[in-house]
Design an enzyme around this catalytic site. Sequence first.
Site, PDB file in Angstrom:
ATOM      1  N   HIS A  70     -28.405   1.090  12.583  1.00  0.00           N
ATOM      2  CA  HIS A  70     -28.203   2.494  12.945  1.00  0.00           C
ATOM      3  C   HIS A  70     -28.037   3.309  11.659  1.00  0.00           C
ATOM      4  CE1 HIS A  70     -27.776   1.185  16.969  1.00  0.00           C
ATOM      5  NE2 HIS A  70     -26.505   1.432  17.200  1.00  0.00           N
ATOM      6  N   CYS A 116     -20.660   0.938  18.182  1.00  0.00           N
ATOM      7  CA  CYS A 116     -21.281   0.657  16.878  1.00  0.00           C
ATOM      8  C   CYS A 116     -21.397   1.902  15.980  1.00  0.00           C
ATOM      9  CB  CYS A 116     -22.652   0.023  17.077  1.00  0.00           C
ATOM     10  SG  CYS A 116     -23.541   0.666  18.499  1.00  0.00           S
TER      11      CYS A 116
HETATM   12  N1  NAP Z   1     -25.911  -4.228  20.841  1.00  0.00           N
HETATM   13  C1  NAP Z   1     -25.101  -3.520  20.056  1.00  0.00           C
HETATM   14  O1  NAP Z   1     -25.507  -2.941  19.025  1.00  0.00           O
HETATM   15  C2  NAP Z   1     -23.642  -3.385  20.403  1.00  0.00           C
HETATM   16  C3  NAP Z   1     -22.790  -2.809  19.472  1.00  0.00           C
HETATM   17  C4  NAP Z   1     -21.430  -2.656  19.790  1.00  0.00           C
HETATM   18  C5  NAP Z   1     -20.995  -3.117  21.022  1.00  0.00           C
HETATM   19  N2  NAP Z   1     -21.866  -3.663  21.907  1.00  0.00           N
HETATM   20  C6  NAP Z   1     -21.369  -4.151  23.176  1.00  0.00           C
HETATM   21  O2  NAP Z   1     -21.368  -5.571  23.113  1.00  0.00           O
HETATM   22  C7  NAP Z   1     -21.629  -6.121  24.399  1.00  0.00           C
HETATM   23  C8  NAP Z   1     -22.790  -7.106  24.321  1.00  0.00           C
HETATM   24  O3  NAP Z   1     -23.933  -6.451  23.840  1.00  0.00           O
HETATM   25  P1  NAP Z   1     -25.381  -7.136  23.834  1.00  0.00           P
HETATM   26  O4  NAP Z   1     -26.253  -6.135  23.211  1.00  0.00           O
HETATM   27  O5  NAP Z   1     -25.337  -8.517  23.252  1.00  0.00           O
HETATM   28  O6  NAP Z   1     -25.647  -7.232  25.441  1.00  0.00           O
HETATM   29  P2  NAP Z   1     -26.726  -8.011  26.321  1.00  0.00           P
HETATM   30  O7  NAP Z   1     -27.953  -8.321  25.553  1.00  0.00           O
HETATM   31  O8  NAP Z   1     -26.876  -7.218  27.559  1.00  0.00           O
HETATM   32  O9  NAP Z   1     -26.007  -9.406  26.686  1.00  0.00           O
HETATM   33  C9  NAP Z   1     -24.944  -9.445  27.566  1.00  0.00           C
HETATM   34  C10 NAP Z   1     -24.466 -10.886  27.763  1.00  0.00           C
HETATM   35  O10 NAP Z   1     -23.299 -10.836  28.583  1.00  0.00           O
HETATM   36  C11 NAP Z   1     -23.398 -11.742  29.649  1.00  0.00           C
HETATM   37  N3  NAP Z   1     -22.678 -11.168  30.791  1.00  0.00           N
HETATM   38  C12 NAP Z   1     -22.923 -10.000  31.426  1.00  0.00           C
HETATM   39  N4  NAP Z   1     -22.047  -9.810  32.434  1.00  0.00           N
HETATM   40  C13 NAP Z   1     -21.223 -10.895  32.426  1.00  0.00           C
HETATM   41  C14 NAP Z   1     -20.109 -11.304  33.223  1.00  0.00           C
HETATM   42  N5  NAP Z   1     -19.661 -10.562  34.236  1.00  0.00           N
HETATM   43  N6  NAP Z   1     -19.489 -12.467  32.916  1.00  0.00           N
HETATM   44  C15 NAP Z   1     -19.938 -13.226  31.888  1.00  0.00           C
HETATM   45  N7  NAP Z   1     -20.988 -12.908  31.100  1.00  0.00           N
HETATM   46  C16 NAP Z   1     -21.622 -11.749  31.376  1.00  0.00           C
HETATM   47  C17 NAP Z   1     -24.884 -11.884  29.902  1.00  0.00           C
HETATM   48  O11 NAP Z   1     -25.063 -13.140  30.508  1.00  0.00           O
HETATM   49  P3  NAP Z   1     -26.500 -13.759  30.889  1.00  0.00           P
HETATM   50  O12 NAP Z   1     -27.170 -14.062  29.564  1.00  0.00           O
HETATM   51  O13 NAP Z   1     -26.169 -14.997  31.651  1.00  0.00           O
HETATM   52  O14 NAP Z   1     -27.199 -12.696  31.678  1.00  0.00           O
HETATM   53  C18 NAP Z   1     -25.447 -11.791  28.474  1.00  0.00           C
HETATM   54  O15 NAP Z   1     -25.435 -13.052  27.839  1.00  0.00           O
HETATM   55  C19 NAP Z   1     -21.855  -4.915  25.329  1.00  0.00           C
HETATM   56  O16 NAP Z   1     -20.625  -4.604  25.957  1.00  0.00           O
HETATM   57  C20 NAP Z   1     -22.221  -3.804  24.375  1.00  0.00           C
HETATM   58  O17 NAP Z   1     -21.903  -2.530  24.879  1.00  0.00           O
HETATM   59  C21 NAP Z   1     -23.164  -3.843  21.625  1.00  0.00           C
END
Ligand code: NAP
Length: 345
Positions: free
Chosen positions: A243, A128
Site C-alpha cells: 500500500h 493495514c
Molecule cells: N490482507 C491484508 O492486507 C490485511 C491487512 C490487515 C488485516 N487484514 C485482516 O486479516 C484477516 C485475514 O486476511 P486475509 O487477507 O488473509 O483473508 P482471506 O484471504 O479471506 O483468508 C481468510 C482465512 O480465514 C479463514 N476463516 C474465515 N472465517 C473463519 C471462521 N469463522 N473460522 C475459522 N477460520 C475462518 C478462511 O478459512 P478457509 O481457508 O477454510 O476458507 C481463510 O483461511 C482479515 O480479517 C483481514 O481483514 C488483512
Amino acid sequence: MAFRVGVVGVGPVGDRILRVLKERDFSIEGAPVVMATRERVEMLADEEVLVRKVAPELFEGLDVVFFAGREGAKGASVEWGRVATDAGAWVIDNGGDFRMTPGYALIVPEVNMDAVSEENRHICSPNCSTIQMVVAINPLHRAAGVKRIVVSTYQAVSGWGQRAMEEFEHQVSRYAAGEPVEFDPSVFAKPIAFDCLPHIGSFKDGLYTSEELKMVYETRKIMEEPEMAITATAVRVPVVIGHAESVNVEFERPLSRHEALEILRDPEQSPGVTVIDDPQELQYPTQADCLADEHKDAVLVGRVREDPSVEHGLNLWCVSDNLRKGAATNTVQIAEGLIERDLLA
Ligand SMILES: NC(=O)c1ccc[n+]([C@@H]2O[C@H](COP(=O)([O-])OP(=O)(O)OC[C@H]3O[C@@H](n4cnc5c(N)ncnc54)[C@H](OP(=O)(O)O)[C@@H]3O)[C@@H](O)[C@H]2O)c1
C-alpha cells in the site's frame, strides 16, 4: 521459554504470520496449531502444513492465537476469540470486529505497546493503511503536534484477501490476451485491471467508505488523540502487494523538511521507518520496493516536502507491505512485546 501458538485463518495474512514467526525465530513449542474452516493439508510458508477444522478443543493449552480469519458475525474472531481467551490464550487479532470496542487494546508496537493490559487478553491489530500511517506520523507528532491529516491511499488488491489476488490475476490474463475483462462484483465493484477504484469497503455516513473511517477512528485511538482532525480517501489500485499513501499533515508548530527527515532517519525516534528520499537521484519509495528483503517489514517514507499552502504543513509519501507490517509482522511484534513485558504465559 517456548510458547504454544495457534493461527486461525490461512489466507495471505495467515501464511505471512507463519513465515514471520519462522523468520524472527519466535520460540514455539512443537508445531503451531493451524486452523481454518475445513481440514486439509496446504502449502504455507513454503511447507506442507496440516490445517485443522477450527474447534474449541484445539485452543486448549495455547498461549497465544493469531487470528487471520474473515470478519463479521460468522467471522473467525467473533466466533472463536472468546473461546480462545476463555481457554487462557492471548488473542492477537488482524480483523476489524473489536478494534473500536472500548476495553480492547489497538496496538502498533512502535507507537503504543504500553496500552496492552492483562485485563483483556484480546488485542487488536489495526487496519493495514492505519498501521503504516501512524508509524510514519507519530514521531513527527511528538516533535511538532499534528493538527490535521489529509491522506489518500493507493492500496493493493491483496488487502481484500486471497480471492481478490486470484480475481486480479484472472482479469490481468484476460486483459493481456486482448479479451473483455470479466469481473466478479462480489470482490471489487468494477474491473481492477487496469483501473483505480475510489471505493474500499462499504459506503457509510457522509459517503465515506468503511476503510476511510477506519483510518480516522483507529488513528485517533492508537495515538490517543480523540479530537485529531483526519480525512481520508481510500483507493484500490492494480498492484498485488504493497500500500502507498500520500499524507498531508498540518502541525501545531513549525517543522521543516530537514527537521522531519532528521527525525525520521533516527531509529530511536522513528522505529520501523526507513527513509528513501533523494528526488534528484530518483530515490523515492514505490510499492515494489517494500517487497525487497531489506524493506519487507519497514514503513518506507519519501517525497518529504514543505507545504506552503498551509501554516506548518508537510507532505510525505509512505509505502509498506500490507500483508507483513500491515498485518502479520505487526501481530508478531505485539506477541514479542508481550514476552518483553512477561505477560505471555
Ligand atoms: N490482507 C491484508 O492486507 C490485511 C491487512 C490487515 C488485516 N487484514 C485482516 O486479516 C484477516 C485475514 O486476511 P486475509 O487477507 O488473509 O483473508 P482471506 O484471504 O479471506 O483468508 C481468510 C482465512 O480465514 C479463514 N476463516 C474465515 N472465517 C473463519 C471462521 N469463522 N473460522 C475459522 N477460520 C475462518 C478462511 O478459512 P478457509 O481457508 O477454510 O476458507 C481463510 O483461511 C482479515 O480479517 C483481514 O481483514 C488483512
